[in-house]
Design a protein around this motif. Sequence first.
Motif, PDB file in Angstrom:
ATOM      1  N   VAL A  65      11.636 -72.044 -33.242  1.00 20.13           N
ATOM      2  CA  VAL A  65      11.870 -72.153 -31.720  1.00 20.13           C
ATOM      3  C   VAL A  65      13.013 -71.061 -31.466  1.00 20.13           C
ATOM      4  N   ASP A  67      16.110 -69.742 -29.408  1.00 23.05           N
ATOM      5  CA  ASP A  67      17.331 -70.384 -28.946  1.00 23.05           C
ATOM      6  C   ASP A  67      17.203 -70.840 -27.660  1.00 23.05           C
ATOM      7  N   SER A  69      14.343 -71.882 -26.096  1.00 18.14           N
ATOM      8  CA  SER A  69      13.364 -72.773 -26.020  1.00 18.14           C
ATOM      9  C   SER A  69      12.215 -72.086 -25.459  1.00 18.14           C
ATOM     10  N   ARG A  70      11.946 -70.749 -25.264  1.00 20.38           N
ATOM     11  CA  ARG A  70      10.892 -70.204 -24.726  1.00 20.38           C
ATOM     12  C   ARG A  70      10.077 -69.468 -25.524  1.00 20.38           C
ATOM     13  N   PHE A  72       7.987 -70.045 -29.333  1.00 21.24           N
ATOM     14  CA  PHE A  72       7.613 -70.809 -30.406  1.00 21.24           C
ATOM     15  C   PHE A  72       6.621 -70.041 -31.248  1.00 21.24           C
ATOM     16  N   PRO A 135      12.358 -72.002 -20.268  1.00 20.09           N
ATOM     17  CA  PRO A 135      12.587 -73.033 -21.446  1.00 20.09           C
ATOM     18  C   PRO A 135      11.566 -73.967 -21.293  1.00 20.09           C
ATOM     19  N   ASN A 136      10.982 -74.433 -22.346  1.00 25.10           N
ATOM     20  CA  ASN A 136      10.118 -75.384 -22.586  1.00 25.10           C
ATOM     21  C   ASN A 136      10.480 -76.327 -23.728  1.00 25.10           C
ATOM     22  N   ALA A 137      11.507 -77.280 -23.431  1.00 22.90           N
ATOM     23  CA  ALA A 137      12.111 -77.969 -24.514  1.00 22.90           C
ATOM     24  C   ALA A 137      10.901 -79.086 -25.313  1.00 22.90           C
TER      25      ALA A 137
END
Length: 166
Positions: A65, A67, A69-70, A72, A135-137
């Motif tokens: 992932v 840093d 969180s964009r 994966f 970002p997609n946590a």
Amino acid sequence: SAEAATPQQGGVLRVAFDGDPNCIDPQQAGNNTALNVGRQLVDSLTDQDPQSAAIVPWLAERWEVSDDSRQFTFHLREGATFADGSPLDAAAVKANFEAIVALGAQAQLASTYLAGLDTIEVLGPLSVRIGFHQPNAQFLQASSTMSLGLLAPATLKRSAEERCQG
């Protein structure tokens, strides 16, 4: 008794549901009954340990992932196949996520997990990178759900209605 604890082949398994699943395609499912049926049909990239809540390998043996969180990146297990014998590969993962996006509102839960999807890149036969605009946590956890469970490419070619009916 020890005999009762010994697994046996054959017989009848009866299952009761508290409601009509309406649609058994896990990518389109919108109620818990449908999701529970759908989980029997698909595997996911990851799983979530019920004790620790940790995300653990399933079809993806590892992942990175970014840093922010964009992005994966998933690395798939070698030799995994769908029930029809077709290989699970990065192209199949890409096709599944593209099919969910194409379903739009019919993919009631799955489409929310892919909100803000920017890119799906096949990096190699067993590696795929999913990118988001922001970002997609929650995406890594979402990759463990049956809503993002993977269907064989031949199944993805069926109409949404056919997929609902199995």
